[in-house]
Design a protein around this motif. Structure first.
Motif, short mmCIF file in Angstrom:
data_model
loop_
_atom_site.label_atom_id
_atom_site.label_comp_id
_atom_site.label_asym_id
_atom_site.label_seq_id
_atom_site.Cartn_x
_atom_site.Cartn_y
_atom_site.Cartn_z
N VAL A 23 0.84 -1.20 0.00
CA VAL A 23 0.00 0.00 0.00
C VAL A 23 0.88 1.25 0.00
N ALA A 24 1.91 1.26 0.82
CA ALA A 24 2.82 2.41 0.88
C ALA A 24 3.51 2.64 -0.46
N ARG A 25 3.98 1.56 -1.08
CA ARG A 25 4.65 1.68 -2.38
C ARG A 25 3.70 2.24 -3.44
N ASP A 26 2.45 1.75 -3.44
CA ASP A 26 1.45 2.26 -4.39
C ASP A 26 1.15 3.74 -4.14
N LEU A 27 1.06 4.11 -2.87
CA LEU A 27 0.79 5.50 -2.53
C LEU A 27 1.92 6.41 -2.98
N ILE A 28 3.15 5.98 -2.75
CA ILE A 28 4.31 6.78 -3.15
C ILE A 28 4.34 6.95 -4.67
N ASN A 29 4.01 5.88 -5.40
CA ASN A 29 4.02 5.94 -6.87
C ASN A 29 2.88 6.77 -7.43
N THR A 30 1.70 6.72 -6.80
CA THR A 30 0.54 7.41 -7.36
C THR A 30 0.37 8.83 -6.85
N ASP A 31 0.74 9.09 -5.60
CA ASP A 31 0.55 10.42 -5.03
C ASP A 31 1.69 10.74 -4.06
N PRO A 32 2.83 11.17 -4.58
CA PRO A 32 3.98 11.43 -3.71
C PRO A 32 3.72 12.54 -2.68
N ALA A 33 2.89 13.52 -3.02
CA ALA A 33 2.61 14.60 -2.08
C ALA A 33 1.84 14.07 -0.87
N LEU A 34 0.86 13.22 -1.12
CA LEU A 34 0.10 12.62 -0.04
C LEU A 34 0.99 11.70 0.79
N ALA A 35 1.85 10.95 0.15
CA ALA A 35 2.78 10.07 0.86
C ALA A 35 3.70 10.89 1.77
N ALA A 36 4.17 12.02 1.28
CA ALA A 36 5.03 12.88 2.08
C ALA A 36 4.28 13.44 3.28
N GLU A 37 3.01 13.80 3.10
CA GLU A 37 2.21 14.33 4.20
C GLU A 37 1.95 13.25 5.26
#
Length: 106
Positions: free
Chosen positions: A7-21
């Protein structure tokens, strides 16, 4: 079931800004807030100080857990051990509720 790393890998790939937040908020919850204490450690120390003003009896692990919304007694134990190692409290071995707040002289 999908594991958290997927899930984290998918989030980083699809929405890096949200992952950073999300990462920023996780760090904020566990970061030191001064004097080397985490947010939870500081909250427990403040709760112990408040209780010491009200009563000579220290709170039980259960009371600390319930009043500070901590998930388990083992987490309370870990936090109290960390506070003791940092010199913020002192516990007497083999005595229930034997917690004293250590106030450093300025």
């Amino acid at each position: 079931m999908t594991d958290i790393s997927t899930v984290a890998r998918d989030l980083i790939n699809t929405d890096p800004a949200l992952a950073a937040e999300v990462h920023r908020q996780i760090l904020a919850k566990t970061a030191s807030i001064g004097f080397g204490l985490t947010v939870k450690e500081a909250a427990v120390l403040e709760y112990l100080r408040d209780r010491a003003r009200e009563s000579d009896i220290a709170p039980s692990f259960e009371e600390i857990m319930v009043n500070l919304d901590i998930g388990s007694k083992s987490t309370v134990h870990r936090i109290l051990t960390a506070l003791e190692e940092r010199g913020k409290i002192q516990r007497l071995p083999n005595r229930p509720r034997a917690i004293a707040i250590v106030e450093k002289a300025a």
